[in-house]
Enzyme design. Structure first.
Site, mmCIF file in Angstrom:
data_model
loop_
_atom_site.group_PDB
_atom_site.id
_atom_site.type_symbol
_atom_site.label_atom_id
_atom_site.label_comp_id
_atom_site.label_asym_id
_atom_site.label_seq_id
_atom_site.Cartn_x
_atom_site.Cartn_y
_atom_site.Cartn_z
ATOM 1 C CB SER A 121 -0.959 -0.044 1.197
ATOM 2 O OG SER A 121 -1.963 0.925 1.084
ATOM 3 C CG ASP A 221 -7.191 -2.208 -3.691
ATOM 4 O OD1 ASP A 221 -7.626 -1.071 -3.434
ATOM 5 O OD2 ASP A 221 -6.012 -2.551 -3.473
ATOM 6 C CG HIS A 251 -6.058 -1.727 -0.058
ATOM 7 N ND1 HIS A 251 -5.121 -1.538 -1.047
ATOM 8 C CD2 HIS A 251 -5.580 -1.090 1.044
ATOM 9 C CE1 HIS A 251 -4.126 -0.808 -0.571
ATOM 10 N NE2 HIS A 251 -4.374 -0.532 0.695
#
Length: 286
Positions: A121, A221, A251
């Site tokens: 991320s 996501d 995610h």
């Protein structure tokens, strides 16, 4: 296999950087410097995306150095309102700390012949930016770059109709949409002009000469659009690439250590890292 875990403090460009070294029993087959996610303002070394990922990779024979980089101010996800706290920082601090941690790891553990860098991320942005900084400064590059559901563009690229239909099934899709990502990214850099800097968000910039890269995207996501676009940009730049979409995942699924999908993703990551050293028996995308 028994893993030795040691908390260390290393010198960094903005003061000491806490790191945690996960050393497998026997000779390590490869090394990885790993940065957790958390929207640039959250996360720590104890979250599963850091701790469990490192432990499981160490079980595969990979020495993992997790980095407790300095965080941005806490942000209200819906409004972008900030809560300033002592010790909170903006770009480029965290990216420079990840860069310093990689340089330290490959020097302090020089007996390990292959070192990769990676993150999930927001940690993907930090490590991808760090790799560009290493390239441009002429310092040794990692042997590979591992990016898991990364945010790599200052503005989230538009997704396909297929992705949009899947995102629409999320409970609060607006909380992970383009506007929310833009607020998150601006909170990280503070200065809007810094959004265009390649070390902050490498997407859309010169990616030539980068090491082999493995991108693992979550399926449902919005950030998959960034990972896919970055993969296309790497391919256009002639960079060796493995691009995987983990079916059915959302995610942050590496923060669900008991989920079969997280275990599958970590196994893919391990096989790809070990393939860099020539010790894996099968490709990561299988």
């Amino acid at each position: 296999m028994t893993t030795t875990i040691e908390d260390r403090s290393i010198d960094g460009p903005h003061g000491p950087i806490p790191v945690r070294v996960h050393t497998p029993a026997g000779d390590a087959r490869a090394g990885l410097v790993w940065a957790h996610g958390g929207a640039f303002f959250g996360g720590d070394l104890d979250m599963p995306e850091s701790d469990q990922v490192a432990r499981r990779l160490a079980d595969h024979g990979v020495t993992v150095v997790t980095v407790d980089y300095r965080l941005a101010p806490i942000m209200d996800w819906t409004t972008g309102t900030l809560t300033e706290q002592p010790g909170r920082v903006h770009y480029p601090v965290a990216s420079e700390e990840v860069t310093a941690a990689f340089t330290w790891a490959r020097t302090a553990h020089a007996r390990i012949p292959v070192w990769a860098i990676g993150g999930a991320s927001a940690g993907g942005a930090l490590t991808a930016g760090a790799t560009l900084r290493l390239r441009d400064s002429g310092r040794p590059l990692p042997h590979g770059v591992l990016l898991v559901y990364p945010v790599l563009h200052a503005v989230l690229p538009p997704g396909s109709a297929e992705l949009a239909a899947k995102v629409a099934t999320l409970p609060n899709p607006e909380l992970v949409g383009a506007d929310a990502i833009s607020r998150m990214n601006l909170n990280y850099v503070r200065d809007p002009a810094a959004l265009a800097q390649p070390y902050a968000f490498p997407g859309g910039h010169d990616l030539t000469g980068l090491p082999p890269t493995f991108i693992l995207n979550a399926d449902i996501d919005p950030l998959r659009a960034s990972g896919q676009r970055y993969g296309a940009e790497l391919a256009d730049a002639g960079v060796d690439l493995v691009l995987v979409r983990e079916d059915g995942t959302r995610h942050g699924h590496l923060n669900e250590p008991d989920s079969p999908a997280a275990a599958l993703s970590i196994d893919r990551m391990a096989r790809w890292i070990l393939a860099l050293s020539g010790t894996a028996n099968e490709p990561a995308g299988t």
